[in-house]
Scaffold this active site. Structure first.
Site, PDB file in Angstrom:
ATOM      1  N   LEU A 407       0.683  -1.094  -0.047  1.00 42.88           N
ATOM      2  CA  LEU A 407      -0.096   0.300  -0.320  1.00 42.88           C
ATOM      3  C   LEU A 407       0.482   0.965   0.056  1.00 42.88           C
ATOM      4  O   LEU A 407       1.805   1.269   0.973  1.00 42.88           O
ATOM      5  CB  LEU A 407      -0.909   0.217   0.880  1.00 42.88           C
ATOM      6  CG  LEU A 407      -1.352  -1.393   1.049  1.00 42.88           C
ATOM      7  CD1 LEU A 407      -2.969  -1.240   2.789  1.00 42.88           C
ATOM      8  CD2 LEU A 407      -3.008  -1.281   0.042  1.00 42.88           C
ATOM      9  N   ASP A 408       0.475   2.546  -0.776  1.00 42.79           N
ATOM     10  CA  ASP A 408       1.564   3.942  -0.922  1.00 42.79           C
ATOM     11  C   ASP A 408       1.674   3.903   0.435  1.00 42.79           C
ATOM     12  O   ASP A 408       0.303   3.353   2.075  1.00 42.79           O
ATOM     13  CB  ASP A 408       0.922   4.573  -1.517  1.00 42.79           C
ATOM     14  CG  ASP A 408      -0.018   4.457  -3.132  1.00 42.79           C
ATOM     15  OD1 ASP A 408       1.159   3.857  -3.059  1.00 42.79           O
ATOM     16  OD2 ASP A 408      -0.789   5.228  -3.478  1.00 42.79           O
ATOM     17  N   MET A 409       2.248   4.685   1.535  1.00 43.96           N
ATOM     18  CA  MET A 409       2.871   5.239   2.660  1.00 43.96           C
ATOM     19  C   MET A 409       1.841   5.594   2.851  1.00 43.96           C
ATOM     20  O   MET A 409       1.509   5.843   4.287  1.00 43.96           O
ATOM     21  CB  MET A 409       4.142   6.017   2.475  1.00 43.96           C
ATOM     22  CG  MET A 409       4.359   6.714   3.965  1.00 43.96           C
ATOM     23  SD  MET A 409       5.834   7.209   4.002  1.00 43.96           S
ATOM     24  CE  MET A 409       5.657   9.165   3.178  1.00 43.96           C
TER      25      MET A 409
END
Length: 568
Positions: A407-409
């Protein structure tokens, strides 16, 4: 009147009581200081007033084929301690590098008396010579003569080869018939005659081939008198263009706060690209800093904003603030900010410090964790703290890559972790086959009128402004998202998102782009407006357990929907 008087704007009255920041703006990730916001709003008011120049920003209803422009403001302090601001635009505006009230370019490539325009004219003169040769009647005649000679040669050889083949078949037939009617002596005499005929035919074909190819060679030589000259001129043009470019790289120089000066070519020689990309040095931030340094003005705060309609491929919101681009500006500004006290890079601060990683499910094979927002899935370039590191520390006996997907940060929600290498492979196989089901929930800035739909917008990385992604029908990878409205909250909408592909920033771009939902996710600092967080969460996942073969479903336990309810 000095150059400073021409370009230095007074701050609006509402800004004069504001306290300047202790350090200059970190240009690649920032929220503009109130002084810079006041200066930007003052410039925006001027952009809405009647002007001495004309440019279509695409803001009028029904306007097409127009696009906006990136502007920048730099709050500066004069030698007398007074505050004011400078204004600039990226690239050209209204086909000009010089418009009233905007600082000039670092180097004016449009200056008719400058070396670039003279060099460009010399290159154009060579181009005209090439075009004159390529359109000359003699050149066209020589080219057509060669094409005709090649066609005639091919046809003559094709005809002769067919005749040779037919003669061979005739000789074979004669031998077969003679074998039935002639005695041995008569047959031997006939065979000798037929063999001699075969040799004559073979030599005849070779002689014809040599003669015809000689005709082709003569035609090629006539044409080569033109093509050699054209190629010489093309090589001359390449060398002239390269010399002109190298001179630009040397003479296109930038100052810094210490008074140091460095050329464009030297600045980019240390980068992965090795050479400056097109348009390097023409953005607003370098223009503003260069003018400030050259005129004894001290930079205080910076802000850049987009004004007008967005380009078809990029996501730019009218009036929104944006950081300086990475590809073209980061190397230049890295030099220009030397000697200036600058805000620390927030991207070097560990955003996961003090945050807990909750485990939703665990067995002998795998984990399902609930990742908080602003928490890396895997270690980054500068920050190691991540889901991967936390799991590795908690389960030192675990083998394999651990993280099955990312997942994106800034995105919170459910993440699948494998404890063993073989489990990781089996789970990844499900992702490759797209049998894993995922749903995200997002709060978007705007009211979505329709209830559901599918977004098909191919994506690729922005080569000069990573990690931003752009829509690119020609070179982008297929990116598809199903969506449905969950509820509307006045000026915002909660939507469910089902990504059918897994491109970088896919959901963020598909929400923000006008051809998608046309409403950026709340808190999106890349494609919308920064906020307290990115309101995007992976809230549901379903997959088949690689060992038990049982279908498993999990929902996020993080209070995202509670945050959404109170965010409007």
């Amino acid at each position: 009147m000095t150059a400073t008087d021409t370009y230095l704007h007074p701050l609006p009255p509402e800004a004069r009581a504001l306290t300047p920041p202790p350090r200059f703006t970190f240009p690649f990730y920032y929220r503009p200081h109130p002084l810079a916001v006041a200066a930007a709003r003052d410039l925006q008011r001027e952009l809405q007033e009647p002007r001495s120049w004309s440019y279509g920003f695409g803001l009028d209803e029904g306007s097409t084929g127009e696009k906006g422009k990136m502007f920048g403001v730099l709050v500066v302090r004069t030698g007398d301690g007074e505050l004011g601001y400078l204004a600039a635009y990226s690239g050209k505006l209204a086909d000009s590098n010089h418009l009233p009230g905007f600082v000039p370019p670092v180097y004016d490539l449009l200056d008719e008396s400058g070396f670039y325009r003279r060099g460009e004219q010399e290159v154009d003169a060579v181009t005209q010579q090439i075009e004159a040769l390529e359109t000359a009647d003699d050149y066209r005649t020589a080219r057509e003569d060669l094409e005709r000679t090649i066609r005639e040669t091919d046809e003559a050889l094709r005809t002769e080869r067919a005749a040779v083949k037919q003669a061979k078949a005739d000789r074979k037939r004669k031998r077969e018939e003679a074998a039935k009617t002639l005695d041995a002596q008569q047959f031997a005499q006939l065979d000798t005659e037929l063999s001699a005929e075969s040799i004559r035919r073979s030599y005849g074909l070779k002689d014809l081939t040599r003669a015809l190819r000689h005709r082709v060679t003569l035609a090629e030589e006539r044409l080569r008198t033109f093509t050699d000259r054209i190629e010489q001129l093309r090589e001359l043009r390449r060398n002239m263009s390269n010399d002109l470019q190298q001179r630009i790289f040397r003479e296109y120089t930038f100052l810094n706060a210490e008074g140091g000066e460095r050329g464009l070519g030297s600045i980019f020689s240390d980068t992965v690209m090795g050479v400056p990309p097109a348009g390097a040095g023409e953005c607003a931030a370098p223009k503003l800093l260069q003018f400030a340094y050259a005129n004894g003005l001290h930079p205080v705060a910076l802000a850049e904003f987009w004004w007008g309609q967005a380009p078809a491929s990029e996501i730019r919101q009218h009036g929104h603030y944006y950081p300086a681009c990475r590809g073209k500006c980061e190397p230049i500004l890295g030099h220009m900010l030397e000697g200036l006290a600058v805000d620390p890079n927030p991207l070097l601060v560990n955003p996961a410090r003090g945050k807990r990683l909750d485990i939703v499910y665990e067995d002998h094979d795998l984990l399902v964790v609930d990742k908080p927002h602003e928490f890396l899935s895997v270690p980054g370039k500068h920050i190691e703290d991540s889901v991967w590191l936390r799991i590795r520390q908690r389960y030192p006996e675990a083998s394999g890559p651990l993280i099955v997907h990312r997942l994106d940060m800034s995105t919170s929600g459910l993440l699948l972790v494998a404890k063993r290498q073989e489990i990781h492979k089996k789970l990844q196989r499900q992702f490759f086959r797209r049998t894993v089901e995922k749903r995200y929930v997002a709060l978007v800035d705007g009211v979505i009128d329709t209830e559901r739909g599918t977004i098909d917008l191919p994506l690729r990385g922005d080569l000069v402004d990573r990690p931003r992604q752009i829509v690119c029908p020609d070179h982008g990878k297929v990116a598809r998202t199903h969506w449905a409205v969950r509820r509307r909250n006045g000026t915002t909408t909660v939507v469910d998102l089902w990504p059918l592909t897994g491109r970088t920033h896919q959901l963020r771009v598909h929400c923000a782009h006008p051809a998608g939902l046309g409403a950026s996710i709340v808190g999106d600092d890349l494609y919308g407006r920064p906020g307290d967080r990115l309101y995007l969460q992976a809230d549901w996942i379903a997959f088949v357990h690689p060992t038990t073969k049982e279908r498993m479903e999990f929902n996020s336990a993080l209070p995202f929907l509670t945050e959404v309810s109170g965010a409007d």
